[in-house]
Design a protein around this motif. Structure first.
Motif, mmCIF file in Angstrom:
data_model
loop_
_atom_site.group_PDB
_atom_site.id
_atom_site.type_symbol
_atom_site.label_atom_id
_atom_site.label_comp_id
_atom_site.label_asym_id
_atom_site.label_seq_id
_atom_site.Cartn_x
_atom_site.Cartn_y
_atom_site.Cartn_z
ATOM 1 N N GLU A 61 0.701 -1.183 -0.043
ATOM 2 C CA GLU A 61 0.100 0.007 0.005
ATOM 3 C C GLU A 61 0.990 1.246 -0.057
ATOM 4 O O GLU A 61 0.435 2.179 -0.628
ATOM 5 C CB GLU A 61 -0.902 -0.009 1.217
ATOM 6 C CG GLU A 61 -2.067 -1.002 1.031
ATOM 7 C CD GLU A 61 -2.991 -0.887 -0.107
ATOM 8 O OE1 GLU A 61 -3.315 0.129 -0.545
ATOM 9 O OE2 GLU A 61 -3.220 -2.118 -0.931
ATOM 10 N N TYR A 62 1.881 1.178 0.761
ATOM 11 C CA TYR A 62 2.825 2.261 0.688
ATOM 12 C C TYR A 62 3.448 2.532 -0.581
ATOM 13 O O TYR A 62 3.515 3.779 -1.316
ATOM 14 C CB TYR A 62 3.890 2.216 1.670
ATOM 15 C CG TYR A 62 3.759 2.391 3.118
ATOM 16 C CD1 TYR A 62 3.570 3.484 3.655
ATOM 17 C CD2 TYR A 62 3.230 1.220 3.705
ATOM 18 C CE1 TYR A 62 3.349 3.870 5.062
ATOM 19 C CE2 TYR A 62 2.992 1.294 5.145
ATOM 20 C CZ TYR A 62 3.045 2.693 5.790
ATOM 21 O OH TYR A 62 2.619 2.833 7.137
ATOM 22 N N LYS A 64 2.255 1.517 -3.563
ATOM 23 C CA LYS A 64 1.094 2.134 -4.398
ATOM 24 C C LYS A 64 0.763 3.834 -4.179
ATOM 25 O O LYS A 64 0.685 4.606 -5.265
ATOM 26 C CB LYS A 64 -0.159 1.178 -4.092
ATOM 27 C CG LYS A 64 -0.220 0.161 -5.122
ATOM 28 C CD LYS A 64 -1.382 -0.723 -5.139
ATOM 29 C CE LYS A 64 -2.155 -0.995 -3.910
ATOM 30 N NZ LYS A 64 -3.448 -1.906 -3.897
ATOM 31 N N LYS A 65 0.656 4.090 -2.845
ATOM 32 C CA LYS A 65 0.481 5.448 -2.632
ATOM 33 C C LYS A 65 1.501 6.349 -3.197
ATOM 34 O O LYS A 65 1.437 7.313 -3.745
ATOM 35 C CB LYS A 65 0.408 5.546 -1.044
ATOM 36 C CG LYS A 65 -0.044 6.829 -0.511
ATOM 37 C CD LYS A 65 -0.359 6.964 1.082
ATOM 38 C CE LYS A 65 -0.410 8.046 1.606
ATOM 39 N NZ LYS A 65 0.670 8.925 1.586
ATOM 40 N N LYS A 68 1.353 6.719 -6.896
ATOM 41 C CA LYS A 68 -0.004 7.645 -7.294
ATOM 42 C C LYS A 68 0.498 8.956 -6.977
ATOM 43 O O LYS A 68 0.031 9.846 -7.882
ATOM 44 C CB LYS A 68 -1.002 7.341 -6.341
ATOM 45 C CG LYS A 68 -1.820 5.732 -6.724
ATOM 46 C CD LYS A 68 -2.746 5.618 -5.540
ATOM 47 C CE LYS A 68 -3.496 4.119 -5.934
ATOM 48 N NZ LYS A 68 -4.574 3.920 -5.023
ATOM 49 N N GLU A 69 1.174 9.280 -5.989
ATOM 50 C CA GLU A 69 1.620 11.003 -5.870
ATOM 51 C C GLU A 69 2.558 11.242 -6.793
ATOM 52 O O GLU A 69 2.556 12.369 -7.229
ATOM 53 C CB GLU A 69 2.393 10.614 -4.367
ATOM 54 C CG GLU A 69 1.555 10.734 -3.109
ATOM 55 C CD GLU A 69 2.191 10.737 -1.945
ATOM 56 O OE1 GLU A 69 3.431 10.714 -1.860
ATOM 57 O OE2 GLU A 69 1.411 10.636 -1.022
ATOM 58 N N ASP A 277 -4.871 7.002 -10.174
ATOM 59 C CA ASP A 277 -5.330 5.765 -9.107
ATOM 60 C C ASP A 277 -5.718 4.641 -9.711
ATOM 61 O O ASP A 277 -5.213 3.576 -9.171
ATOM 62 C CB ASP A 277 -6.497 6.579 -8.283
ATOM 63 C CG ASP A 277 -6.064 7.433 -7.230
ATOM 64 O OD1 ASP A 277 -4.908 7.883 -7.289
ATOM 65 O OD2 ASP A 277 -6.948 8.063 -6.453
#
Length: 285
Positions: A61-62, A64-65, A68-69, A277
């Motif tokens: 999740e980190y 992916k985040k 995305k940023e 996203d």
């Protein structure tokens, strides 16, 4: 393209240098680029340390985040669609530039906009004929010229027509001669001066079309074009099959200009606004 990074976390029971090396190699193979991949991994290392993460799966999740940023599209990225605009479409032969212009024309026509195409790539003989076919399909008017004609004269005719008919979107095809950057730069500058003189208040958009299947070559083209034109965005084509997906991350991260559209097929509806996203989620699905 979908799920290309999904295997990143399989086979690891602990977070160690081998784990980080695997992430880095997978990102590079997936066309994310060496520099961007290094930045992503270094940020992940800091987050693992800061949050005392022990399980490799918890890193997903980190990661992916963070990606995305990197892919954020500015709030005003599609402002040109809300006002009268001149949209320059730039790109070398073979990347799907003509098809992309045709799809954009169809999309905007279906939205009730008045659309005009300027076939200002007079360098390539077949360019005008291909665009004319797309213009007919889209049901929009096209203004072209003869092979070898000054592109600015075609643009001048198109501007005159666009002003007289109150056109909402003027789509301008351009010759993408990266092998002779000076000619390309001079040509684009001349066309820009023409618009500044004869259409001074019009909104401007400069979009470069890149073939997503060419990986790092697309990134190299993005760099080159960013040096010869004031770019506002990129369009990545052929992202439905062999494209590994990371190239969009690399381009936006390294060039600092957003990807605005991606082409995922042959149909008009297959040219879509870029959604960071859902795009990143797809890479990890």
């Amino acid at each position: 393209m979908a799920g290309f990074f999904s295997r990143l976390f399989s086979g690891f029971s602990e977070i160690d240098e081998d784990f980080y090396e695997e992430i880095f190699e997978t990102l590079v193979v997936g066309d994310t680029g060496v520099r961007t991949s290094e930045e992503i991994v270094e940020k992940l290392k800091d987050q693992v340390k800061e949050n005392k993460i022990k399980n490799p799966e918890d890193c997903k999740e980190y990661l992916k985040k963070n990606m995305k940023e990197l892919m954020k599209v500015p709030d005003d990225a599609y402002e040109f669609e809300k006002v009268r605009s001149v949209v320059f479409v730039i790109g070398v032969n073979g990347v799907g530039k003509t098809t992309t212009i045709g799809k954009l024309a169809s999309i905007y026509k279906s939205q009730g906009k008045k659309v005009l195409i300027a076939a200002a790539d007079t360098f390539r003989a077949a360019a005008g004929e291909q665009l004319e076919e797309w213009a007919k399909r889209a049901g929009v008017e096209m203004i072209g010229g003869k092979e070898g004609q000054d592109p600015s004269s075609v643009l001048f005719d198109a501007i005159s027509s666009a002003k007289a008919k109150q056109v909402d979107v003027l789509l301008v095809d351009t010759a993408g001669r990266l092998h002779n950057k000076k000619n390309l730069m001079d040509e684009l500058e001349k066309m820009n001066r023409l618009i500044n003189s004869y259409y001074p208040m019009i909104h401007r958009e400069n979009l470069v079309v890149l073939d997503g299947t060419t990986g790092q070559n697309a990134l190299a083209q993005a760099r080159e074009f960013s040096q010869v034109a004031r770019l506002t965005g990129f369009i990545l084509t052929k992202m439905d099959g062999t494209a590994k997906g990371g190239i969009a991350v690399a381009i936006q991260s390294e060039i600092g200009i957003p990807v605005k559209f991606i082409g995922v097929g042959e149909k008009v509806s297959d040219l879509k606004r870029f959604d960071p996203d859902s795009y990143i989620e797809g890479l990890f699905a």
